[in-house]
Design an enzyme around this catalytic site. Structure first.
Site, short mmCIF file in Angstrom:
data_model
loop_
_atom_site.label_atom_id
_atom_site.label_comp_id
_atom_site.label_asym_id
_atom_site.label_seq_id
_atom_site.Cartn_x
_atom_site.Cartn_y
_atom_site.Cartn_z
N THR A 226 -7.65 -28.29 -14.82
CA THR A 226 -8.13 -29.67 -14.70
C THR A 226 -9.37 -29.79 -15.57
OG1 THR A 226 -7.37 -29.74 -12.41
CG2 THR A 226 -8.93 -31.44 -13.09
N LYS B 60 -4.37 -37.34 -13.21
CA LYS B 60 -4.97 -36.46 -12.19
C LYS B 60 -6.34 -37.00 -11.73
CE LYS B 60 -6.35 -32.37 -10.36
NZ LYS B 60 -5.77 -31.60 -9.31
N LYS C 92 -16.17 -31.52 -8.82
CA LYS C 92 -15.82 -31.35 -10.23
C LYS C 92 -14.88 -32.48 -10.69
CE LYS C 92 -12.75 -28.81 -13.23
NZ LYS C 92 -11.72 -27.81 -13.40
#
Ligand code: NAD
Length: 317
Positions: free
Chosen positions: A104, A179, A254
Site C-alpha cells: 500500500t 484502496k 498510514k
C-alpha cells in the site's frame, strides 16, 4: 507455472509467498530481515542471497513492502539496500519482466514506480490488498488492480492463488486510488461508530441496545457489524480480545496519511476524511509502538471526553 521472485516477506508477504509455493509456483524470496527469510524457507520459498539474485530469473517480481519510499528504493536501488554499485530490482531483472507491487503506497509513488519500471524495459502494475494477515494466510485477499489488461491477464493466475477477489480499477495507480478511498471511509466510519457508542454510554444506553438498533437501521456499516469497537455484540471483533490487531492502528494511520496526501494533491476538501487522518495519526503516536487494533480508537474517544455534567434537578418551577 511462472518463476516468481517475492521481495518483502513480512506479515503479509510471507504467507502470500507460501500460498504461491503451495500452488506449485517456483518462488525465490528476498527480505532484509533474516527471520523473515527463515520463515519463508520453512514454507518452501527458495531464499536468495540478494534482491538482485532473487529477480534475475523471474517472470514476475512481486513486492510487498512497507511504503512507497521502500518500493522506489528497492526498484531503483539505494545505498544500504541493494549494496553499492547495484541498480536495484529493475536493473537486475530480465527485460520484459512483470513487476507486480502489492504494497500500500501513495498513488503518486505507485505511478512513479510504474513509470520507472516501464522506462527500464519492464511491465508493471499495482495491486494493493485488503483482508489483512488472515486473508494473506487463507488466500482470500481482495486485490485492487491498476494495470493494463494484458498485464492483469499475466498476473491473474498468481492473484487467484493469493486472493479470493480481483477488481480491475483502471490503469497504473488505480488500485492504490481505490484502496485509499475505501480506507478513508473505513477510518472515518470507525471513528463515527466509536463516538456513537461513547455518546450512548453517557446517555445510559447499553452497548447491546445501541448495536441492535444501529445494525438494522441507517447507522449500519462494516465498522459496526463486522468490527464492532466495543466488546459484546460482535464476538469476533478485536474489542473482545483486548484490541489485539486485527488491523493495527499504525496501518490505519498510514493509509489515512496516504489519503490525506491524495486529498492535498487533488485539491479535494474532505472535512471528515482529513480529520480522521489527524485523529488516527495522534492515536498511533500515543501508542508508542504498542500494537493495538484500529478499533481501540473508542478508548481515546472516551479518554478525550470530559466528565459528564451532574444531571440537573428536575425543573419543578
Ligand atoms: P511488514 O513490515 O511485516 O513486512 C514488510 C517487509 O518488507 C519486512 O519484512 C521488511 O524487512 C521488508 N523490506 C523492506 N524493505 C525491503 C527491501 N528493500 N528489500 C527486501 N525486503 C524489504 O509489513 P506487512 O504487514 O507485511 O505489510 C506490507 C504492506 O502491505 C504494507 O504496504 C501494508 O500497508 C500493506 N498491508 C498490510 C496489511 C496488514 O494487515 N498487515 C493489510 C493490507 C495491506
Amino acid at each position: 507455472m511462472s518463476a516468481v521472485a517475492f521481495v518483502g516477506l513480512g506479515n503479509m508477504g510471507g504467507p502470500m509467498a507460501a500460498n504461491l509455493v503451495a500452488a506449485g509456483h517456483a518462488v525465490t524470496g528476498y527480505d532484509l530481515v533474516p527471520e523473515a527469510l527463515e520463515r519463508a524457507a520453512g514454507a518452501g520459498v527458495r531464499v536468495a542471497g540478494s534482491a538482485a539474485e532473487a529477480v534475475a530469473g523471474a517472470d514476475v517480481v512481486v513486492t510487498m513492502l512497507p511504503s512507497g519510499r521502500h518500493l522506489l528504493d528497492a526498484y531503483r536501488g539505494a545505498p544500504g539496500i541493494e549494496g553499492p554499485g547495484e541498480g536495484g530490482l529493475l536493473a537486475a531483472a530480465r527485460p520484459g519482466t512483470l513487476f507486480l507491487d502489492c504494497s500500500t503506497v501513495d498513488v503518486a509513488d505507485a505511478r512513479a514506480a510504474n513509470a520507472a519500471a516501464v522506462e527500464a524495459g519492464h511491465r508493471a502494475m499495482d495491486a494493493p490488498v485488503s483482508g489483512g494477515v488472515a486473508g494473506a494466510e487463507g488466500g482470500t485477499l481482495t486485490f485492487m488492480v491498476g494495470a493494463e489488461e494484458a498485464d492483469l491477464a499475466t498476473a491473474g493466475p498468481l492473484l487467484e492463488v493469493m486472493g479470493g477477489r480481483v477488481v480491475h480499477c483502471g490503469g497504473p495507480g488505480g488500485g492504490q486510488a481505490a484502496k485509499i478511498c475505501n480506507n478513508m471511509v473505513l477510518g472515518a466510519s470507525m471513528l463515527a461508530v466509536s463516538e456513537a457508542f461513547v455518546l450512548g454510554e453517557r446517555l445510559g444506553l447499553t452497548h447491546q441496545a445501541l448495536y441492535d438498533v444501529m445494525s438494522t437501521a441507517s447507522g449500519q456499516c462494516w465498522s459496526l457489524t463486522s468490527y464492532c469497537p466495543v466488546p459484546g455484540p460482535v464476538p469476533a471483533s478485536p474489542a473482545n480480545h483486548d484490541y489485539r490487531p486485527g488491523f493495527a492502528a499504525a496501518l490505519m494511520a498510514k493509509d489515512l496519511g496516504l489519503a490525506a496526501s491524495a486529498l492535498g494533491q487533488t485539491g479535494v476538501e474532505a472535512l471528515v476524511g482529513g480529520r480522521a487522518a489527524e485523529v488516527y495519526r495522534a492515536f498511533a503516536e500515543s501508542l508508542d509502538g504498542v500494537p493495538r487494533d484500529f478499533s481501540a480508537i473508542v478508548e481515546s474517544v472516551r479518554e478525550r471526553s470530559r466528565p459528564p455534567e451532574v444531571s440537573a434537578e428536575p425543573d419543578t418551577g
